[in-house]
Scaffold this active site. Structure first.
Site, PDB file in Angstrom:
ATOM      1  CG  ASP A 255      -7.886   3.699  -4.701  1.00 37.02           C
ATOM      2  OD1 ASP A 255      -9.081   3.694  -5.097  1.00 37.02           O
ATOM      3  OD2 ASP A 255      -7.050   2.879  -5.116  1.00 37.02           O
TER       4      ASP A 255
ATOM      5  CB  CYS B 198     -15.111   1.994 -13.675  1.00 34.39           C
ATOM      6  SG  CYS B 198     -16.092   3.499 -13.701  1.00 34.39           S
TER       7      CYS B 198
ATOM      8  CE1 TYR C 141      -6.941   3.174  -0.618  1.00 35.77           C
ATOM      9  CE2 TYR C 141      -4.572   3.431  -0.293  1.00 35.77           C
ATOM     10  CZ  TYR C 141      -5.635   2.735  -0.822  1.00 35.77           C
ATOM     11  OH  TYR C 141      -5.411   1.592  -1.523  1.00 35.77           O
TER      12      TYR C 141
ATOM     13  CB  CYS D 275     -20.411   0.735 -19.616  1.00 40.27           C
ATOM     14  SG  CYS D 275     -19.728   2.314 -19.086  1.00 40.27           S
TER      15      CYS D 275
ATOM     16  CB  CYS E 117     -23.874   2.551 -13.617  1.00 42.51           C
ATOM     17  SG  CYS E 117     -22.740   3.937 -13.762  1.00 42.51           S
TER      18      CYS E 117
ATOM     19  CD  GLU F 287      -3.004  -0.680  -0.170  1.00 41.16           C
ATOM     20  OE1 GLU F 287      -3.038   0.471  -0.637  1.00 41.16           O
ATOM     21  OE2 GLU F 287      -3.645  -1.623  -0.675  1.00 41.16           O
TER      22      GLU F 287
HETATM   23 FE1  SF4 Z   1     -18.158   2.713 -14.607  1.00 43.26          FE
HETATM   24 FE2  SF4 Z   1     -20.819   2.800 -14.532  1.00 43.26          FE
HETATM   25 FE3  SF4 Z   1     -19.589   2.112 -16.759  1.00 43.26          FE
HETATM   26 FE4  SF4 Z   1     -19.565   0.478 -14.659  1.00 43.26          FE
HETATM   27  S1  SF4 Z   1     -21.325   1.087 -15.845  1.00 43.26           S
HETATM   28  S2  SF4 Z   1     -17.832   0.989 -15.996  1.00 43.26           S
HETATM   29  S3  SF4 Z   1     -19.462   1.936 -12.966  1.00 43.26           S
HETATM   30  S4  SF4 Z   1     -19.493   4.086 -15.763  1.00 43.26           S
END
Ligand code: SF4
Length: 350
Positions: A150, A197, A132, A204, A213, A49
């Site tokens: 983070d 992401c 963190y 996505c 999301c 870390e």
């Molecule tokens: Fe990121 Fe939402 Fe796409 Fe998943 S769906 S990769 S959380 S933007």
């Protein structure tokens, strides 16, 4: 919607992690019991870390493995010589981390009987451990529920909740952090941010929380980015002083940038490039190296000179064989300057 389904979201993220976790040398595989009877387990989590602060996984891996083979335990690291640790850290950047690493190892030995505390508050009293890192160690090493946020986690949470304000992301991360498996969940979120992401072009279509999301239509809007301030410029001169196939290296003052590291002697880093030479002689101008620090951009002019053995110099240093310069543990800035000087010397000889 995610606000109403935190458990379902955590479950989907954990399932995705179990199937897709990155294999990392410091990681306990997902779903497996934590090796709590291994006294070196928290040490490995902590070391990884600290190294990962401000640095990529790919850059950290070889350093982590080198450190573990040189100092396999907290007691071995605490007993290490400062200069050996600084040299092993060379190239990883943000050298205050290495100084804090040693200070923390010694505090664990002196004040905690060589055993890492599991509690976040106690962890935060140790050198180099902020909110963190304390949460990450508590969750990943000890399995305690802790909210680990983070940059990667911030991005996932901001998009999931379509929340642009950074200040609100900790509370939202808290909402979806499960009571059990907090360590796996923390790592699952980090992996999701690093591999799915991503800052640009998030994937996505393979994301386990795409149905939940809220930011999916316009992910790059979240979180909102602070306006970038222009990075100030600084300048200076580095001296490559040669004598019989050796070059003069100095150890920098313990405090300040690159503190305690070996380097070339330099001027202060704010002067004009045409700084007066250290002493009279046939100086050669080798060229310029630049390096980006967090708060400024540095341009160093590299000047070379040959001196006679035994000559008086205006500072104390060590004569290092040029052919072994890569073993000197120079931080990247000075490694670049040494590479430039060596290349120019070879060119001038041919
Ligand atoms: Fe990121 Fe939402 Fe796409 Fe998943 S769906 S990769 S959380 S933007």
């Amino acid at each position: 919607m995610p606000v109403d389904m935190p458990d379902a979201i955590a479950h989907r993220i954990l399932k995705h992690f179990a199937e897709n976790a990155r294999e990392l040398p410091w990681r306990n595989p997902p779903g497996q019991a934590l090796p709590l009877d291994d006294p070196q387990w928290p040490f490995r989590v902590w070391l990884s870390e600290i190294m990962l602060q401000q640095t990529t996984v790919a850059a950290v891996k070889p350093y982590f493995e080198a450190f573990i083979s040189l100092w396999p335990s907290i007691s071995a690291l605490a007993a290490a010589a400062d200069e050996d640790v600084m040299r092993a850290w060379a190239g990883l950047g943000y050298y205050a981390r290495a100084r804090n690493l040693l200070a923390c190892a010694r505090a664990i030995m002196a004040d905690h009987g060589g055993v890492f505390p599991a509690d976040e508050t106690e962890l935060r009293r140790l050198p180099g451990i902020g909110r963190y890192t304390a949460a990450a160690i508590s969750a990943i090493a000890f399995g305690r529920r802790a909210v680990v946020v983070d940059g990667n986690v911030e991005r996932v949470v901001a998009r999931l909740f379509a929340e642009p304000q950074k200040a609100k992301l900790y509370a939202l991360a808290d909402r979806i952090t499960p009571t059990d498996n907090a360590g796996d969940f923390a790592q699952a979120m980090m992996d999701l941010g690093a591999t799915v992401c991503t800052p640009r072009n998030p994937r996505c279509q393979i994301c386990p929380v795409r149905a939940d999301c809220r930011g999916r239509e316009n992910p790059e809007k979240f979180p909102s980015k602070p306006a970038r301030l222009a990075r100030p410029e600084r300048q200076g001169t580095a001296w490559w002083i040669s004598c019989d196939d050796h070059v003069l290296l100095v150890t920098r003052q313990p405090k300040g940038l690159l503190g305690g590291m070996r380097g070339l002697p330099t001027t202060d880093w704010s002067e004009n490039l045409d700084a007066p030479m250290l002493f009279k002689g046939e100086w050669r101008r080798y060229g310029m190296v630049t390096h980006i620090f967090t708060h400024f951009r540095l341009s160093l002019s590299v000047m070379g000179i040959d001196v006679e053995s035994g000559c008086k110099l205006p500072f104390v240093g060590e004569w290092w064989p040029k052919s072994q310069i890569v073993e000197a543990g120079l931080p990247t800035l000075f490694a670049k300057a040494a590479q430039l000087a060596r290349a120019m010397e070879e060119r001038n000889e041919s």
